[in-house]
Design a protein around this motif. Structure first.
Motif, PDB file in Angstrom:
ATOM      1  N   VAL A 199      -3.117   4.020  -3.464  1.00  0.00           N
ATOM      2  CA  VAL A 199      -2.711   2.380  -4.310  1.00  0.00           C
ATOM      3  C   VAL A 199      -2.359   1.402  -3.718  1.00  0.00           C
ATOM      4  N   VAL A 200      -2.869   0.405  -4.094  1.00  0.00           N
ATOM      5  CA  VAL A 200      -1.934  -0.844  -3.543  1.00  0.00           C
ATOM      6  C   VAL A 200      -1.987  -1.608  -4.829  1.00  0.00           C
ATOM      7  N   GLN A 212     -10.996   8.857   0.969  1.00  0.00           N
ATOM      8  CA  GLN A 212     -12.092   9.701   1.782  1.00  0.00           C
ATOM      9  C   GLN A 212     -10.931  10.995   2.883  1.00  0.00           C
ATOM     10  N   ALA A 213      -9.642  10.382   3.532  1.00  0.00           N
ATOM     11  CA  ALA A 213      -9.390  11.640   3.884  1.00  0.00           C
ATOM     12  C   ALA A 213      -9.055  12.850   3.268  1.00  0.00           C
ATOM     13  N   LEU A 217       0.478  -1.016   0.429  1.00  0.00           N
ATOM     14  CA  LEU A 217      -0.004  -0.242  -0.476  1.00  0.00           C
ATOM     15  C   LEU A 217       1.417   0.788  -0.242  1.00  0.00           C
ATOM     16  N   SER A 218       0.412   1.974  -0.947  1.00  0.00           N
ATOM     17  CA  SER A 218       1.500   3.441  -1.612  1.00  0.00           C
ATOM     18  C   SER A 218      -0.115   4.317  -0.608  1.00  0.00           C
ATOM     19  N   TYR A 219       0.231   5.632  -0.067  1.00  0.00           N
ATOM     20  CA  TYR A 219      -0.872   5.909   0.519  1.00  0.00           C
ATOM     21  C   TYR A 219      -0.264   7.758   0.509  1.00  0.00           C
ATOM     22  N   ARG A 220      -1.189   8.174   0.861  1.00  0.00           N
ATOM     23  CA  ARG A 220      -0.581   9.811   1.466  1.00  0.00           C
ATOM     24  C   ARG A 220      -2.180  10.262   2.188  1.00  0.00           C
ATOM     25  N   VAL A 221      -1.965  10.495   3.357  1.00  0.00           N
ATOM     26  CA  VAL A 221      -3.403  11.282   3.472  1.00  0.00           C
ATOM     27  C   VAL A 221      -2.971  12.375   4.351  1.00  0.00           C
ATOM     28  N   PRO A 222      -3.566  13.483   3.828  1.00  0.00           N
ATOM     29  CA  PRO A 222      -3.097  15.679   4.605  1.00  0.00           C
ATOM     30  C   PRO A 222      -3.390  15.445   5.630  1.00  0.00           C
ATOM     31  N   ARG A 223      -1.681  15.908   6.079  1.00  0.00           N
ATOM     32  CA  ARG A 223      -1.605  16.277   7.370  1.00  0.00           C
ATOM     33  C   ARG A 223      -2.673  17.003   8.001  1.00  0.00           C
ATOM     34  N   TRP A 264      -9.496  -2.066   2.349  1.00  0.00           N
ATOM     35  CA  TRP A 264     -10.180  -0.917   3.298  1.00  0.00           C
ATOM     36  C   TRP A 264      -9.165   0.837   3.444  1.00  0.00           C
ATOM     37  N   VAL A 265      -8.108   0.046   4.093  1.00  0.00           N
ATOM     38  CA  VAL A 265      -7.154   1.650   4.088  1.00  0.00           C
ATOM     39  C   VAL A 265      -6.701   1.987   2.852  1.00  0.00           C
ATOM     40  N   ALA A 266      -6.515   2.042   2.043  1.00  0.00           N
ATOM     41  CA  ALA A 266      -6.465   2.390   1.165  1.00  0.00           C
ATOM     42  C   ALA A 266      -7.333   3.426   1.107  1.00  0.00           C
TER      43      ALA A 266
END
Length: 174
Positions: free
Chosen positions: A81-82, A75-76, A22-28, A68-70
């Motif tokens: 990307v999985v 949503q955040a 899982l490669s992810y980015r979430v706003p701070r 699910w985490v992706a």
């Protein structure tokens, strides 16, 4: 101790098993979705490959969990990307699995120590401790993909604590 080679199976040189990445980015900001995602990943027992890149051994369950985490990351307001991937060598996979096993070994060692320390507690406290430690063993077991030898020692210590409690109760009844 169970070797990682035994857990990973006999693989030929250069062969490695499939992993879900899982490669992810979430706003701070706001931070609460980022923290929630971090907690979910921690509960899953992921291997941290880099900033925003985690991995689990591939199977239907782990793939679904990371999907699910992706979704949570998207949503955040972030991106995710999985991937399905394989390390280029079995040695790289052993290193990755070894890190995951070492993390679980620390958790199991803590449970063993708690169980051994609880032997001197009063009966009701010991009963509560047995329930709590069994629940913790189940939680760790859900993220234990490469069981270390410490698992058996922790299970044995919790069983011994429960057995000692049962023996004391039997003696009190007789």
């Amino acid at each position: 101790m169970v070797t990682l080679d035994a857990v990973l199976g006999e693989q030929g040189a250069g062969e490695a098993g499939a992993w879900v990445l899982l490669s992810y980015r979430v706003p701070r900001e706001p931070s609460s979705p980022r923290i929630a995602i971090w907690r979910k990943l921690r509960q899953l027992g992921v291997a941290q490959l880099g900033d925003g890149v985690v991995a689990l051994p591939a199977d239907a369950r782990t793939r679904e969990q990371l999907e699910w985490v992706a979704e949570d990351a998207v949503q955040a307001g972030g991106s995710a990307v999985v991937w399905l991937a394989r390390p280029t060598t079995a040695a790289q996979e052993r290193q990755l699995a070894g890190g995951m096993a070492a993390a679980r070994a620390v958790e199991y060692a803590a449970i063993r120590q708690e169980a051994e320390a609880a032997a001197g507690l009063a009966d009701t406290e010991r009963a509560s401790m047995v329930r709590r430690l069994r629940a913790e063993l189940r939680r760790i077991g859900r993220r234990d993909y490469f069981p270390p030898a410490e698992r058996d020692a922790a299970v044995t210590a919790v069983q011994a604590l429960a057995l000692a409690r049962e023996q004391e109760q039997a003696e009190e009844r007789s």
